[in-house]
Structures are given as structure tokens and as C-alpha cells.
Design a protein around this motif. Sequence first.
Motif, PDB file in Angstrom:
ATOM      1  N   LEU A   1      17.470   1.483 -25.081  1.00  0.00           N
ATOM      2  CA  LEU A   1      16.268   2.220 -24.700  1.00  0.00           C
ATOM      3  C   LEU A   1      15.353   2.337 -25.906  1.00  0.00           C
ATOM      4  CD1 LEU A   1      17.439   5.215 -22.463  1.00  0.00           C
ATOM      5  CD2 LEU A   1      16.398   3.062 -21.751  1.00  0.00           C
ATOM      6  N   MET A   2      14.058   2.062 -25.696  1.00  0.00           N
ATOM      7  CA  MET A   2      13.055   2.171 -26.751  1.00  0.00           C
ATOM      8  C   MET A   2      11.767   2.683 -26.140  1.00  0.00           C
ATOM      9  SD  MET A   2      13.672  -1.428 -28.804  1.00  0.00           S
ATOM     10  CE  MET A   2      15.311  -1.928 -29.323  1.00  0.00           C
ATOM     11  N   ILE A   3      10.772   2.933 -26.987  1.00  0.00           N
ATOM     12  CA  ILE A   3       9.431   3.242 -26.490  1.00  0.00           C
ATOM     13  C   ILE A   3       8.590   1.975 -26.554  1.00  0.00           C
ATOM     14  CG2 ILE A   3       9.503   5.701 -27.050  1.00  0.00           C
ATOM     15  CD1 ILE A   3       7.984   5.101 -29.609  1.00  0.00           C
TER      16      ILE A   3
ATOM     17  N   ALA B   1       4.478   6.204 -22.033  1.00  0.00           N
ATOM     18  CA  ALA B   1       5.355   6.984 -22.901  1.00  0.00           C
ATOM     19  C   ALA B   1       6.679   7.252 -22.201  1.00  0.00           C
ATOM     20  CB  ALA B   1       4.665   8.287 -23.280  1.00  0.00           C
ATOM     21  N   GLY B   2       7.703   7.562 -22.975  1.00  0.00           N
ATOM     22  CA  GLY B   2       9.018   7.778 -22.414  1.00  0.00           C
ATOM     23  C   GLY B   2       9.889   6.555 -22.598  1.00  0.00           C
ATOM     24  N   PRO B   3      11.153   6.634 -22.171  1.00  0.00           N
ATOM     25  CA  PRO B   3      12.093   5.539 -22.414  1.00  0.00           C
ATOM     26  C   PRO B   3      11.793   4.322 -21.556  1.00  0.00           C
ATOM     27  CG  PRO B   3      13.113   7.205 -21.035  1.00  0.00           C
ATOM     28  CD  PRO B   3      11.794   7.764 -21.466  1.00  0.00           C
ATOM     29  N   GLN B   4      11.975   3.150 -22.151  1.00  0.00           N
ATOM     30  CA  GLN B   4      11.903   1.884 -21.443  1.00  0.00           C
ATOM     31  C   GLN B   4      13.131   1.061 -21.814  1.00  0.00           C
ATOM     32  OE1 GLN B   4       8.230  -0.305 -21.791  1.00  0.00           O
ATOM     33  NE2 GLN B   4       7.004   1.548 -21.996  1.00  0.00           N
TER      34      GLN B   4
ATOM     35  N   ASN C   1      10.751  -5.638 -21.134  1.00  0.00           N
ATOM     36  CA  ASN C   1      10.634  -4.202 -20.917  1.00  0.00           C
ATOM     37  C   ASN C   1      10.720  -3.916 -19.422  1.00  0.00           C
ATOM     38  OD1 ASN C   1       8.149  -3.593 -23.519  1.00  0.00           O
ATOM     39  ND2 ASN C   1      10.369  -3.651 -23.635  1.00  0.00           N
ATOM     40  N   ALA C   2      11.433  -2.860 -19.061  1.00  0.00           N
ATOM     41  CA  ALA C   2      11.528  -2.436 -17.668  1.00  0.00           C
ATOM     42  C   ALA C   2      11.729  -0.930 -17.641  1.00  0.00           C
ATOM     43  CB  ALA C   2      12.682  -3.141 -16.957  1.00  0.00           C
ATOM     44  N   GLY C   3      11.347  -0.298 -16.526  1.00  0.00           N
ATOM     45  CA  GLY C   3      11.553   1.128 -16.369  1.00  0.00           C
ATOM     46  C   GLY C   3      13.027   1.472 -16.260  1.00  0.00           C
ATOM     47  N   VAL C   4      13.364   2.710 -16.614  1.00  0.00           N
ATOM     48  CA  VAL C   4      14.761   3.138 -16.598  1.00  0.00           C
ATOM     49  C   VAL C   4      15.364   3.002 -15.205  1.00  0.00           C
ATOM     50  CG1 VAL C   4      16.265   5.153 -16.905  1.00  0.00           C
ATOM     51  CG2 VAL C   4      14.477   4.664 -18.575  1.00  0.00           C
ATOM     52  N   THR C   5      14.579   3.283 -14.177  1.00  0.00           N
ATOM     53  CA  THR C   5      15.081   3.191 -12.808  1.00  0.00           C
ATOM     54  C   THR C   5      14.882   1.801 -12.211  1.00  0.00           C
ATOM     55  OG1 THR C   5      12.961   4.038 -11.964  1.00  0.00           O
ATOM     56  CG2 THR C   5      14.704   5.646 -12.407  1.00  0.00           C
ATOM     57  N   ASP C   6      14.369   0.856 -13.007  1.00  0.00           N
ATOM     58  CA  ASP C   6      14.121  -0.507 -12.517  1.00  0.00           C
ATOM     59  C   ASP C   6      14.934  -1.525 -13.308  1.00  0.00           C
ATOM     60  OD1 ASP C   6      12.179   0.536 -10.757  1.00  0.00           O
ATOM     61  OD2 ASP C   6      10.677   0.492 -12.357  1.00  0.00           O
TER      62      ASP C   6
ATOM     63  N   GLY D   1      10.642  -6.887 -14.718  1.00  0.00           N
ATOM     64  CA  GLY D   1       9.784  -6.131 -15.612  1.00  0.00           C
ATOM     65  C   GLY D   1       8.794  -7.027 -16.342  1.00  0.00           C
ATOM     66  N   ALA D   2       8.406  -6.628 -17.552  1.00  0.00           N
ATOM     67  CA  ALA D   2       7.507  -7.427 -18.390  1.00  0.00           C
ATOM     68  C   ALA D   2       8.348  -8.312 -19.300  1.00  0.00           C
ATOM     69  CB  ALA D   2       6.592  -6.529 -19.211  1.00  0.00           C
ATOM     70  N   LEU D   3       8.032  -9.595 -19.323  1.00  0.00           N
ATOM     71  CA  LEU D   3       8.815 -10.569 -20.084  1.00  0.00           C
ATOM     72  C   LEU D   3       7.866 -11.416 -20.920  1.00  0.00           C
ATOM     73  CD1 LEU D   3      11.749 -11.641 -20.420  1.00  0.00           C
ATOM     74  CD2 LEU D   3      11.230 -13.294 -18.622  1.00  0.00           C
ATOM     75  N   GLY D   4       8.130 -11.534 -22.214  1.00  0.00           N
ATOM     76  CA  GLY D   4       7.249 -12.313 -23.078  1.00  0.00           C
ATOM     77  C   GLY D   4       7.965 -12.810 -24.317  1.00  0.00           C
ATOM     78  N   TYR D   5       7.221 -13.563 -25.125  1.00  0.00           N
ATOM     79  CA  TYR D   5       7.809 -14.103 -26.355  1.00  0.00           C
ATOM     80  C   TYR D   5       6.768 -14.121 -27.459  1.00  0.00           C
ATOM     81  CZ  TYR D   5       5.380 -18.545 -25.466  1.00  0.00           C
ATOM     82  OH  TYR D   5       4.423 -19.508 -25.265  1.00  0.00           O
TER      83      TYR D   5
END
Length: 395
Positions: free
Chosen positions: A292-294, A299-302, A329-334, A339-343
Motif C-alpha cells: 500500500l502506498m499513496i 489521497a488515501g491508500p492505493q 495502482n488500484a483502489g484497496v477494494t479493487d 487499475g492504472a498500469l504504466g511504465y
Amino acid sequence: MARARLALLTAAASLLLAGGASAKVYIEWRPRMSLMGGYDDNVQLNGAGGDGFGQAVPGLKLDIFGDHNLHVDVDCQAGIARLAHPEEFGISSGAFAANETCALGTRVHLSTRDKLQLRTSATYAQDPFSIAGLGLLLRPGQTQIFVAKFQGLIEHALTGHSHFDYGLDGQALAFGAGDPGNGFVLAPQARYAWKTSARGTWDVGMREQLFFAMGADPNPLAPKGSPGGLLDQAHSALLGYTYALAPWANLTVRGGGMLVTGANDALMPTLRMSIESYQLDSALSVTVAHDLMIGPTSAGPQIADIAEVGWIRDWQHFGLHLRAGVYRNAGVTDAMQVGALGYSTEAGVAWKFTRDLRLEFAGMRDARLNDVTVAQQVDRDVLQLRFVWEKARFE
């Protein structure tokens, strides 16, 4: 410059704590100056187009050595860039990007059993190379970022083969007034470590993560506004193992279970594997993590999945650096959604004329691997040619 003054005041306080006015102190300072020119094909991170730019970045490195194995290192720089055709982007002044960074690190033996390690940094970045190095999956238009990081750890030796560590990590992200991604996280932690062989060390510990939001009233970036204060907490039980691959290289694997409570409730695993290798003429860093990070979305955990490698190699007259990373990155409940995917990738070479002068060329690409609509706005390629003067370290 305020950050530079704060870093120097902190360094002075560390010296006093280490032994007062009578402590023996050795100071080494190394100024530097960088002149750059380059091209950014997505100036405003919205797909509006690219332009050439020039940039000047003065900086200063300061090392302080003292009693009790004290070492304080300070590294600060500030720069500004100007576009070749600012009128095409409605920028009347021509000022395009600023980059201000100040980092402070401290190592000192507080007693025969206690060691303190401290590292903190603050960066305000509009420069695309500085932003790319943060590994953030930015939203369209997020061209200015403030990042602050803090890592503090005290190691208390119990026996010749075991120690107890306790400390605090923190990170803050801000993207401008009213942005829903403005927030910070504090992570107190403690662990017990014991050495089981000449190369291997096990550790077991606990970590708390407290996720805060700055909050915002309704505005174009957050039409419904965003809440402020403490949003979520994550409670982790961790087991780790560190193995010395060589005198200069360590492999660390640490993972466990994590319970999230607050605005989101979830139970999930966490795992981080890293290889760190440092020699006089080379460095290698490999990181693979699920934690989990920001991040920039809100805001909040991702949930953050990271696979990143960096390599630096120096020869007498030539230098090379490479970096590549894939991020999710994805939401805690997702957790089960993409989610968001990149490089992000970066490569650079340097030619050293003398110990103080070098010419560098680097290229960088930041892009999304999914969501074509967002990718058309945030994908970016940047080229940069840089002439650097930096006072060489005394030998």
C-alpha cells in the motif's frame, strides 16, 4: 532555499547531539552547475504538443564528518527552464519548469549499542526528468509535484547476533491547490532481527500505516470536494530475510499480512523483494513489491505493484545509467481489477573531460500500458543534453 537552510540547521543540531561544541568536525563542500537543452513532446501533460527547452541548475553537496562516526550529507539544487516557444502554450513569461530538491542524510553512533540512521528529502518538480524518476502514474495535467520523504531508524544491539530496530517512515504528495491526490502517510514500525549465519539474517516485526488527506472544497479538480484528515489505517505483521550475496550486495525479502481499516476495509498480503549492490564504480538496484502506498489518483491508500531496476556504471572517462520500471495502482477494494498500469524507462551516457567536467545525454519515456484515452494525454518522451561542472571529491 528555505529547505536548504532547514537541512543545514538540522545538520548543525546533529553535530551538537553527537558531542557538543568540543566535537571534532571535518566539512567538505562541492558546488556544481548544470546547463541543459532538450525536447519534451508533451509539455503540459495533456497531449497539447511539445517544444524545446533550456535549463540551468546550480547545486551544492555538503559532507560533515565528526566524532561517534557521525556523517551528515546534504545535497541541494534549484533550477528553472524556459521553453523555446512559450506563446504556443499560453505561457507569457516563458518560464516552463522549476526543480528544487534538498536531501539530508545522517548516520551517527548514539552509544555503544545504538545507531541512528536518518534520511529526509523534499522536492518540488516540474522538470520532466525529475517527475519521471518518481514512478508516479500521473493524471492529465499534473505537471507540478511536491514530494517529501522521511526515513528514521534506531538500531539497538541486544547481543552480538541480534538487534531491535524501531523507526518511522513518512511520505507526502501534493499536486496543487484543490487536487484530490494531496495527502501523506506515516508509518511507525518495529522489528527484531537475529543473525543465523555469516550471511543470513531473519527479522520479524510490525508496521502501522496512517493515511491522511489534505482535503479540498468542490473545485474543477474535485467537483464534489474531497475529505480531509485520517482516512485509513493499515496494520501489518511482517517476516523478513536478508542474505549477503557479496560484501557489497544484499538480497532482502519481506512480506506478511495486512489489515486495512477505516474508510476502506480489506485483508491482503504484502511482499517486497530487493537487491541492492554498491561499489565505488557501479550500483545496482532491483525492486519487486506489492504494498500500500499513496499516489496521484486520490489521497488515501492505493494498491501499488512495482517492478523496477536501476543500474549505474562509471569508467575513467565514460559513464552509463539505465532505469526501467512497470507500475500498477488500484483502489484497496479493487484489488482484482487492472487499475492504472504504466511504465517508465530512462537511459543516459556521460563523457568525462576532467574530474570536474562532463557532458551527458539522456532519453526518457513515461507511458501508460492501458486506458488509451488517458495515454494520449500523459505519454511523454523527453531528450536532454547536459553540460555539468561539479567540484570533485577530495582524495
